[in-house]
Each structure stands twice: as C-alpha cells, then as structure tokens.
Design a protein around this motif. Structure first.
Motif, PDB file in Angstrom:
ATOM      1  N   MET A   1       0.850  -1.184   0.000  1.00  0.00           N
ATOM      2  CA  MET A   1       0.000   0.000   0.000  1.00  0.00           C
ATOM      3  C   MET A   1       0.892   1.243   0.000  1.00  0.00           C
ATOM      4  N   ASN A   2       0.405   2.250  -0.687  1.00  0.00           N
ATOM      5  CA  ASN A   2       1.148   3.500  -0.816  1.00  0.00           C
ATOM      6  C   ASN A   2       0.250   4.644  -0.345  1.00  0.00           C
ATOM      7  N   LEU A   3       0.735   5.406   0.610  1.00  0.00           N
ATOM      8  CA  LEU A   3      -0.068   6.523   1.133  1.00  0.00           C
ATOM      9  C   LEU A   3      -0.394   7.552   0.056  1.00  0.00           C
ATOM     10  N   GLN A   4       0.391   7.590  -1.000  1.00  0.00           N
ATOM     11  CA  GLN A   4       0.170   8.568  -2.067  1.00  0.00           C
ATOM     12  C   GLN A   4      -0.829   8.087  -3.123  1.00  0.00           C
ATOM     13  N   SER A   5      -1.264   6.852  -3.040  1.00  0.00           N
ATOM     14  CA  SER A   5      -2.236   6.315  -4.000  1.00  0.00           C
ATOM     15  C   SER A   5      -3.547   7.082  -3.903  1.00  0.00           C
ATOM     16  N   ASP A   6      -4.244   7.203  -5.042  1.00  0.00           N
ATOM     17  CA  ASP A   6      -5.584   7.778  -4.943  1.00  0.00           C
ATOM     18  C   ASP A   6      -6.508   6.715  -4.340  1.00  0.00           C
ATOM     19  N   ASP A   7      -7.705   7.120  -3.973  1.00  0.00           N
ATOM     20  CA  ASP A   7      -8.628   6.224  -3.275  1.00  0.00           C
ATOM     21  C   ASP A   7      -8.946   4.967  -4.080  1.00  0.00           C
ATOM     22  N   PHE A   8      -9.075   5.115  -5.378  1.00  0.00           N
ATOM     23  CA  PHE A   8      -9.420   3.973  -6.222  1.00  0.00           C
ATOM     24  C   PHE A   8      -8.267   2.966  -6.242  1.00  0.00           C
ATOM     25  N   GLU A   9      -7.042   3.460  -6.389  1.00  0.00           N
ATOM     26  CA  GLU A   9      -5.874   2.581  -6.352  1.00  0.00           C
ATOM     27  C   GLU A   9      -5.775   1.887  -4.997  1.00  0.00           C
ATOM     28  N   LEU A  10      -5.950   2.648  -3.941  1.00  0.00           N
ATOM     29  CA  LEU A  10      -5.872   2.107  -2.591  1.00  0.00           C
ATOM     30  C   LEU A  10      -6.853   0.946  -2.409  1.00  0.00           C
ATOM     31  N   PHE A  11      -8.049   1.102  -2.951  1.00  0.00           N
ATOM     32  CA  PHE A  11      -9.088   0.076  -2.796  1.00  0.00           C
ATOM     33  C   PHE A  11      -9.063  -0.968  -3.914  1.00  0.00           C
ATOM     34  N   GLY A  12      -8.152  -0.805  -4.880  1.00  0.00           N
ATOM     35  CA  GLY A  12      -8.072  -1.756  -5.983  1.00  0.00           C
ATOM     36  C   GLY A  12      -9.294  -1.736  -6.872  1.00  0.00           C
ATOM     37  N   LEU A  13      -9.862  -0.537  -7.058  1.00  0.00           N
ATOM     38  CA  LEU A  13     -11.076  -0.366  -7.865  1.00  0.00           C
ATOM     39  C   LEU A  13     -10.756   0.413  -9.133  1.00  0.00           C
ATOM     40  N   PRO A  14     -11.527   0.189 -10.188  1.00  0.00           N
ATOM     41  CA  PRO A  14     -11.329   1.009 -11.389  1.00  0.00           C
ATOM     42  C   PRO A  14     -11.703   2.463 -11.091  1.00  0.00           C
ATOM     43  N   ARG A  15     -11.010   3.378 -11.718  1.00  0.00           N
ATOM     44  CA  ARG A  15     -11.265   4.806 -11.491  1.00  0.00           C
ATOM     45  C   ARG A  15     -12.479   5.222 -12.329  1.00  0.00           C
ATOM     46  N   LYS A  16     -13.662   4.919 -11.795  1.00  0.00           N
ATOM     47  CA  LYS A  16     -14.904   5.279 -12.464  1.00  0.00           C
ATOM     48  C   LYS A  16     -15.994   5.531 -11.427  1.00  0.00           C
ATOM     49  N   PHE A  17     -17.053   6.187 -11.860  1.00  0.00           N
ATOM     50  CA  PHE A  17     -18.142   6.541 -10.955  1.00  0.00           C
ATOM     51  C   PHE A  17     -18.953   5.319 -10.545  1.00  0.00           C
ATOM     52  N   GLN A  23     -18.939  -4.079  -2.903  1.00  0.00           N
ATOM     53  CA  GLN A  23     -17.514  -4.288  -3.195  1.00  0.00           C
ATOM     54  C   GLN A  23     -16.656  -3.275  -2.435  1.00  0.00           C
ATOM     55  N   ILE A  24     -17.111  -2.026  -2.370  1.00  0.00           N
ATOM     56  CA  ILE A  24     -16.395  -0.992  -1.614  1.00  0.00           C
ATOM     57  C   ILE A  24     -16.361  -1.370  -0.135  1.00  0.00           C
ATOM     58  N   ASP A  25     -17.515  -1.783   0.401  1.00  0.00           N
ATOM     59  CA  ASP A  25     -17.601  -2.172   1.812  1.00  0.00           C
ATOM     60  C   ASP A  25     -16.684  -3.358   2.132  1.00  0.00           C
ATOM     61  N   ALA A  26     -16.708  -4.364   1.272  1.00  0.00           N
ATOM     62  CA  ALA A  26     -15.891  -5.561   1.500  1.00  0.00           C
ATOM     63  C   ALA A  26     -14.402  -5.210   1.464  1.00  0.00           C
ATOM     64  N   ARG A  27     -14.015  -4.395   0.519  1.00  0.00           N
ATOM     65  CA  ARG A  27     -12.600  -4.006   0.406  1.00  0.00           C
ATOM     66  C   ARG A  27     -12.177  -3.168   1.613  1.00  0.00           C
ATOM     67  N   TRP A  28     -13.071  -2.300   2.092  1.00  0.00           N
ATOM     68  CA  TRP A  28     -12.775  -1.494   3.276  1.00  0.00           C
ATOM     69  C   TRP A  28     -12.498  -2.396   4.480  1.00  0.00           C
ATOM     70  N   LYS A  29     -13.342  -3.390   4.664  1.00  0.00           N
ATOM     71  CA  LYS A  29     -13.144  -4.317   5.791  1.00  0.00           C
ATOM     72  C   LYS A  29     -11.809  -5.051   5.671  1.00  0.00           C
ATOM     73  N   GLU A  30     -11.500  -5.482   4.460  1.00  0.00           N
ATOM     74  CA  GLU A  30     -10.225  -6.164   4.208  1.00  0.00           C
ATOM     75  C   GLU A  30      -9.039  -5.266   4.559  1.00  0.00           C
ATOM     76  N   LEU A  31      -9.069  -4.046   4.049  1.00  0.00           N
ATOM     77  CA  LEU A  31      -7.976  -3.105   4.292  1.00  0.00           C
ATOM     78  C   LEU A  31      -7.856  -2.760   5.771  1.00  0.00           C
ATOM     79  N   GLN A  32      -8.982  -2.609   6.437  1.00  0.00           N
ATOM     80  CA  GLN A  32      -8.943  -2.299   7.869  1.00  0.00           C
ATOM     81  C   GLN A  32      -8.332  -3.463   8.664  1.00  0.00           C
ATOM     82  N   ARG A  33      -8.656  -4.683   8.264  1.00  0.00           N
ATOM     83  CA  ARG A  33      -8.058  -5.841   8.936  1.00  0.00           C
ATOM     84  C   ARG A  33      -6.532  -5.836   8.743  1.00  0.00           C
TER      85      ARG A  33
END
Length: 172
Positions: A1-17, A23-33
């Motif tokens: 993980m890189n503190l300079q990553s944008d939010d989408f990179e940090l969460f491993g998501l495509p940069r789109k609306f 999927q966002i919730d699941a990834r958040w839980k993973e990252l928090q763990r």
C-alpha cells in the motif's frame, strides 16, 4: 500500500463513478483488517503509529468512495475539474427555478403526505442527476460537465436534509 495512491488505487477499484457499494464495503473491511494497529503490537509503538495512519487514510478513502456525491466530486478533481462549490455558485436558471418551487412546496407542506410527495420528487431528481454524473464521468469522460451535476447534487442533498428537518418539525 502507498499513502500517495488515490482512493481507487488504494481500494483496488477502477477509477470510475459506477461502483458496487458491496464491493467498496468488503474491500474497506479487508484493508482495515490488514492495517489494524493491534496486528502490529509486537512490532512496537512506531509500527502501531504507521498502522494508525493507514487506518485513518483507509477510512477517509472509504468515506469518499461509498458516497456517490463525494465519489463524483473526487473523480472530477482527479480529472482536473475541481468542484469549487465554495466560490462557484452559478447555476442554470431552470435549476434555480426548480429549487424555488421546491422551497415553496416545503414551506407550504402541512402533512406527512405532502412531505412524502416532495421527498419522492427530490429523490427522483437525485437519481436522474446521479445517472447523468455516471454518463458524463464514465462514458463521455467529461469531468468539466460533471462538475455542474455535482454542484447541483450538493444543492439537492442540502434540500433533502431540509425536508427531513421539516418532517421532524411536523412530528413534534
């Protein structure tokens, strides 16, 4: 993980609306763990501080990504079109007229039914505007035009809060 990553990179998501909230919730839980400070207790205070920084960064990203309005504003900014809502308040006349009509309806509302009808109308407008944000950001790649939708959505979100406050007043 890189503190300079944008939010989408940090969460491993495509940069789109368009994103799946689950999927966002699941990834958040993973990252928090992964970043939980307790996992680094044996490595000392410095490692725990770094983990805490990561935890804060993950939570900030999550707050932006999970909320469609914040996500749209963030995408606009990433694409070189900051919203600047604090100093750019010009809106199309038709939108302002709609806002005035809604305000009058809100002031005149005397029953839950009237508020429900107004709330339904506002939520339908919000849904249309979010769909337009998705089209502008994901299909047209037009962040500058999406800024206008984001700013309008900010007005709509504030108005929706006003409807809820009015509902609370009626309930007293």
């Amino acid at each position: 993980m890189n503190l300079q990553s944008d939010d989408f990179e940090l969460f491993g998501l495509p940069r789109k609306f368009a994103q799946e909230r689950s999927q966002i919730d699941a990834r958040w839980k993973e990252l928090q763990r992964e970043a939980h400070p307790d996992r680094f207790a044996a490595q000392g205070a410095a490692a725990q501080r770094v983990a805490m920084q990561w935890s804060v960064r993950i939570n900030e990203a999550y707050q932006r990504l999970k909320d469609p309005l914040k996500r749209a504003a963030y995408l606009c900014e990433l694409n070189g079109a900051p919203v600047r809502a604090e100093d750019n308040t010009a809106m199309p006349t038709a939108f302002l007229m709609q806002q005035m009509e809604w305000r009058e309806s809100l002031e005149d509302a005397r029953s839950e039914g009237e508020l429900d009808a107004l709330d339904d109308e506002v939520m339908a407008a919000k849904k249309r505007m979010l769909a337009e944000c998705a089209r502008l950001l994901d299909e047209a790649g037009d962040a500058a035009a999406a800024v206008q939708q984001v700013r309008a959505l900010m007005f709509v979100a504030r108005f929706a809060q006003d409807v809820e406050r009015r509902r609370d007043q009626l309930g007293q």
